[in-house]
Design a protein around this motif. Structure first.
Motif, PDB file in Angstrom:
ATOM      1  N   SER A   9     -16.646  -5.646  -6.686  1.00  0.00           N
ATOM      2  CA  SER A   9     -17.820  -6.460  -6.416  1.00  0.00           C
ATOM      3  C   SER A   9     -18.874  -5.650  -5.672  1.00  0.00           C
ATOM      4  N   ARG A  11     -21.117  -6.969  -3.863  1.00  0.00           N
ATOM      5  CA  ARG A  11     -21.189  -7.592  -2.545  1.00  0.00           C
ATOM      6  C   ARG A  11     -20.150  -6.987  -1.613  1.00  0.00           C
ATOM      7  N   THR A  15     -20.881  -4.605   1.633  1.00  0.00           N
ATOM      8  CA  THR A  15     -20.336  -5.055   2.916  1.00  0.00           C
ATOM      9  C   THR A  15     -19.465  -3.968   3.529  1.00  0.00           C
ATOM     10  N   TRP A 175     -22.541  -9.357   4.215  1.00  0.00           N
ATOM     11  CA  TRP A 175     -21.918 -10.211   3.197  1.00  0.00           C
ATOM     12  C   TRP A 175     -22.817 -11.391   2.849  1.00  0.00           C
ATOM     13  N   VAL A 176     -23.379 -12.023   3.876  1.00  0.00           N
ATOM     14  CA  VAL A 176     -24.241 -13.186   3.647  1.00  0.00           C
ATOM     15  C   VAL A 176     -25.540 -12.771   2.954  1.00  0.00           C
ATOM     16  N   GLY A 179     -24.910 -11.556  -0.582  1.00  0.00           N
ATOM     17  CA  GLY A 179     -24.577 -12.715  -1.415  1.00  0.00           C
ATOM     18  C   GLY A 179     -25.805 -13.544  -1.742  1.00  0.00           C
ATOM     19  N   ARG A 180     -26.662 -13.727  -0.743  1.00  0.00           N
ATOM     20  CA  ARG A 180     -27.893 -14.490  -0.991  1.00  0.00           C
ATOM     21  C   ARG A 180     -28.810 -13.740  -1.950  1.00  0.00           C
ATOM     22  N   LEU A 182     -27.835 -11.586  -4.295  1.00  0.00           N
ATOM     23  CA  LEU A 182     -27.238 -11.525  -5.631  1.00  0.00           C
ATOM     24  C   LEU A 182     -27.043 -12.898  -6.266  1.00  0.00           C
ATOM     25  N   ARG A 183     -27.307 -13.965  -5.516  1.00  0.00           N
ATOM     26  CA  ARG A 183     -27.129 -15.292  -6.087  1.00  0.00           C
ATOM     27  C   ARG A 183     -27.990 -15.508  -7.340  1.00  0.00           C
ATOM     28  N   GLU A 186     -26.348 -13.710 -10.276  1.00  0.00           N
ATOM     29  CA  GLU A 186     -25.227 -14.462 -10.839  1.00  0.00           C
ATOM     30  C   GLU A 186     -25.721 -15.592 -11.724  1.00  0.00           C
TER      31      GLU A 186
END
Length: 449
Positions: A9, A11, A15, A175-176, A179-180, A182-183, A186
């Motif tokens: 990943s 992400r 991280t 991580w947050v 993730g935000r 790459l949202r 996705e």
């Protein structure tokens, strides 16, 4: 030794990288802070011990030292010993018989510092001052018991705990944030997975803003729109092509079946001549389809410098044409392109003009803006404004064209416009008082790349 597995990943990778960099930087910073704190605390304690030792050194030289030396916390260990290590005077917490240290500074270096340890956690930060340079001079000791901050690993544990906490916060933040970030990616991936060749109408969601992901989504939607248009065009082309091929093939089959079933009633020679004409039309259609495919699918040949006037004059004079053709094409107007493709365009326009002309065809080459215009005009019935774009569609043949040339493929003008566009030019039908006027415009270029 096998390498460490790489996280799949993005992400997780980012991280891990953020946590690793944070750990390295914080470890260096933490070690620096730990050593700095230890050094500053120890230096301050030694300075305090030196002040106390200097005070009592002066008092000892003057002979005004009391039997029990008063302490000045935190410097509570004070002794004055003679040259034979006998304790002469001491503070309450210092031994009255056993010297704190056996350190005896030399005459040329009367002030010395040392850390004296009797065991784990039982160390003293000691300042020793020789009273005089004389051989029998005594020594003043002033010591401070090592504080817990230096004697234990509490500071180290606190620094390590801080490093771990900050590293965890940095990893969680990365991580947050990743993730935000790459949202939307996705969401784009999920939507693209739903798109199939049979249904290209779906579009990927475009996140707000003007960052790279927004540009990616916008470009993906633009590409999907172009792909949808190209696929739809190919479907229509395949449908139209199958229809255009089915008609002559069905006619040819019917003629051959009649010749086989009714040999006495059918003129064999006439049937063969008709079949041959149908075969010629099929061959023309297939050849034009292959040319269209090559124009769209293959890489263009390296461009060459072409004098448009010379090319047009050579093509007009290349073969005998039943309708007189006037040509006005001055030399010197040069472009870059494919000579064979442009010859095909000029030949298609001349053939079309010859087919529809009543008595004459006129060809003109002249500068037009930052390009050159090739005009082919005839004195025929012309093309109605409503049909001036339709004639460039594949397999579109107007009634007059079908009557004058039943064996045509209906692809000549479509191929000519594709070639013009490939040369960054245009091909259109212009207004004319009589007949049809086709204008091919191509940009002038000084050099070919």
């Amino acid at each position: 030794m096998s390498p460490l597995p790489r996280p799949r990943s993005i992400r997780a990778r980012y991280t891990a990288v953020a946590a690793g960099f944070s750990l390295i930087i914080l470890a260096v910073l933490g070690a620096t802070v730990d050593l700095t704190i230890r050094y500053r605390v120890q230096s301050n304690l030694f300075d305090q011990a030196e002040r106390v030792a200097s005070q009592w050194s002066a008092a000892a030289r003057n002979g005004v030292v009391p039997h029990r030396i008063p302490a000045y916390p935190p410097v509570d260990l004070v002794q004055i010993v003679d040259a034979h290590q006998k304790v002469l005077k001491s503070s309450r917490r210092a031994s009255a018989t056993v010297p704190i240290s056996r350190l005896r500074p030399p005459p040329d270096d009367r002030f010395q510092r040392r850390e004296e340890c009797e065991g784990p956690g039982r160390c003293v930060l000691l300042e020793a001052i020789r009273l005089t340079p004389d051989a029998d001079a005594g020594v003043v000791y002033a010591g401070i018991r090592e504080p817990d901050l230096l004697a234990t690993h509490r500071l180290d544990y606190a620094v390590v705990a801080g490093i771990g906490l900050i590293t965890a916060v940095a990893a969680w933040t990365a991580w947050v944030l990743v993730g935000r970030t790459l949202r939307p990616v996705e969401a784009i991936r999920a939507r693209i997975s739903e798109i199939t060749v049979s249904d290209l109408s779906l579009r990927v969601p475009v996140p707000p803003g003007h960052d790279e992901i927004t540009q990616l989504a916008t470009t993906a939607n633009h590409t999907l729109s172009q792909l949808e248009g190209a696929v739809e065009e190919q479907r229509q082309f395949a449908s139209t092509t199958s229809h255009e091929l089915r008609t002559p093939i069905a006619g040819l089959r019917m003629q051959l079946e009649e010749a086989l079933r009714y040999p006495d009633d059918v003129d064999t020679q006439e049937t063969l001549r008709t079949a041959l004409a149908t075969t010629d039309r099929l061959e023309a259609i297939v050849n034009d389809l292959l040319l269209l495919a090559r124009l769209r699918a293959t890489d263009p040949a390296p461009p060459e410098k072409i004098d448009v006037g010379e090319l047009v004059v050579a093509e007009v004079n290349a073969q005998h044409r039943p309708i007189p053709t006037k040509v006005h094409a001055p030399a010197g107007l040069r472009i870059c392109g494919s000579r064979m493709q442009l010859i095909r365009v000029v030949d298609n326009l001349l053939t079309n003009a010859q087919r529809h002309a009543e008595s004459s065809v006129e060809v003109t080459v002249a500068p037009a803006g930052d390009g050159v215009a090739v005009t082919v005009a005839d004195d025929g019935s012309g093309i109605a404004p409503a049909h001036r774009e339709r004639v460039f569609e594949r397999f579109v043949r107007l009634d007059d064209g079908r009557r004058r040339d039943p064996g045509g493929s209906g692809l000549g003008l479509a191929i000519s416009r594709d070639i013009a566009r490939a040369h960054h030019g245009t091909l259109r039908v212009a207004d004319s008082q009589r007949g049809a006027k086709f204008v091919l415009w191509l940009p002038l270029m000084d050099s070919c790349r």
